[in-house]
Design an enzyme around this catalytic site. Structure first.
Site, PDB file in Angstrom:
ATOM      1  N   GLY A  85       0.811  -1.212   0.000  1.00 20.13           N
ATOM      2  CA  GLY A  85       0.000   0.000   0.000  1.00 20.13           C
ATOM      3  C   GLY A  85       0.842   1.259   0.000  1.00 20.13           C
ATOM      4  CB  CYS A  86      -0.160   4.691   0.944  1.00 20.00           C
ATOM      5  SG  CYS A  86      -1.717   4.750   0.008  1.00 20.00           S
ATOM      6  CE1 TYR A  87       3.094  -0.723   4.772  1.00 19.23           C
ATOM      7  CE2 TYR A  87       1.424   0.555   5.922  1.00 19.23           C
ATOM      8  CZ  TYR A  87       1.959  -0.662   5.578  1.00 19.23           C
ATOM      9  OH  TYR A  87       1.370  -1.817   6.021  1.00 19.23           O
TER      10      TYR A  87
END
Length: 350
Positions: free
Chosen positions: A142-144
């Site tokens: 995901g986003c990280y």
């Protein structure tokens, strides 16, 4: 000391933000949620989002094509588009690097598709990199994931000081927008666009030196951000509770001390925060009690690109390459609910 010597970013050609808004409103036509959606879209802080899809593939205004209608493609078709378009966008980002040099390691992060041979192998072959190059592929975080990719590059350089690591993030979030009449997924879809970034990490030269990592998982939050594989693409759930939970977590003195290294927040002159949405940036600003302009770089990326999953943070760091902060912190949030980050700061050539 590992440092980012250069960052280059790339966007696809189709700006679909206004079309998406009109399309989403048709799904909510005549409902109270339509007014709520229109108001939240107006306050989103997003003016542009970009997609690898052609206008014909998207067909937003007609309610057909990839985003819905009776002919909505399954996950297999979406992955065929990913296999073709993800390497192209990644290579576009690499082309912007001033000097690719003799790459020894390749680290690729991508959470919006699967293909084997992987994106790492496809890109390495297309770039003509050595067949013996060491590769790492980071998927579905995901986003990280950009933080994980940069920390991996840092570990490589610290263990092999002669290494030259090419880091790539490429995300095609728009392959997974869903045809729905439910407000929450339409609002979640209203955040995401496509983008790619490439960086060179070595032990020499000037750049953003990469320091210690930061990790924190929030308890009882595993259902707030989820990313599930369905028969018609990957389905995102982004709860409206996320910004508040982030703000509460960051207000905890122990968590805040880990982020700032025990120093006051105002001692940090470069905040690279994942632009997950306006409310998330507001939650970070409030939770850490940051000065009004501290997240301007993140807000500008949100305005011009939206949330590009893992690539978003790289776009923010690209801006930091120009401002050259002495002390910086990069943080991103994703499934878990978890935070991943690292310390960084501008370093001149040795």
């Amino acid at each position: 000391m590992a440092r980012i010597n250069a960052i280059s970013t790339a966007l696809p050609a189709l700006d679909f933000e206004q079309d998406y808004r009109r399309w989403a409103l048709t799904r909510l036509l005549g409902t109270r949620e339509a007014r709520l959606y229109a108001r939240m879209a107006q306050r989103s802080g997003i003016e542009h989002r970009w997609s690898v899809l052609s206008e014909e593939d998207a067909k937003l205004n007609e309610g057909r094509g990839l985003y819905g209608g009776p002919d909505a493609p399954g996950t297999a078709r979406r992955m065929q588009i990913y296999e073709k378009e993800a390497p192209e966008l990644a290579l576009k980002a690499v082309e912007g690097l001033p000097d690719l040099g003799d790459v020894t390691h390749l680290v690729v992060a991508s959470c919006t598709g699967f293909v084997a041979p992987g994106i790492d192998q496809i890109v390495a072959r297309r770039l003509g990199l050595s067949a013996s190059i060491e590769r790492v592929l980071i998927g579905f975080m995901g986003c990280y994931a950009a933080v994980t990719a940069l920390r991996t590059a840092r570990h490589i350089v610290r263990s092999e000081p002669g290494a030259r690591v090419l880091v790539i993030t490429v995300e095609l979030s728009t392959l997974h927008h869903q045809d729905t009449v439910d407000l929450e997924p339409l609002l979640a879809g209203a955040q995401f666009g496509d983008g790619a970034a490439a960086a060179i990490v070595t032990a020499g030269g000037e750049g953003l030196a990469l320091g210690e990592g930061i990790s924190a998982a929030l308890g009882d939050s595993e259902d707030l951000i989820t990313w599930d594989i369905s028969d018609h693409g990957f389905v995102m759930r982004l709860s409206g509770e996320v910004p508040g939970r982030i703000a509460s977590a960051l207000a905890d003195p122990t968590v805040r001390a880990r982020i700032t290294g025990g120093e006051p927040a105002e001692s940090i002159d470069g905040w690279a925060v994942h632009a997950g949405g306006r409310s998330i940036l507001d939650g970070v600003q409030h939770g850490l009690n940051l000065a009004p302009g501290a997240l301007d770089d993140s807000r500008e990326i949100l305005r011009s690109c939206g949330n590009m999953s893992s690539s978003t943070l790289m776009f923010v760091l690209e801006r930091m390459m120009h401002s050259k902060p002495e002390r910086g912190v990069a943080i991103a949030f994703g499934p878990g609910l978890a935070m991943e980050g690292l310390h960084f700061g501008w370093t001149e050539a040795a």
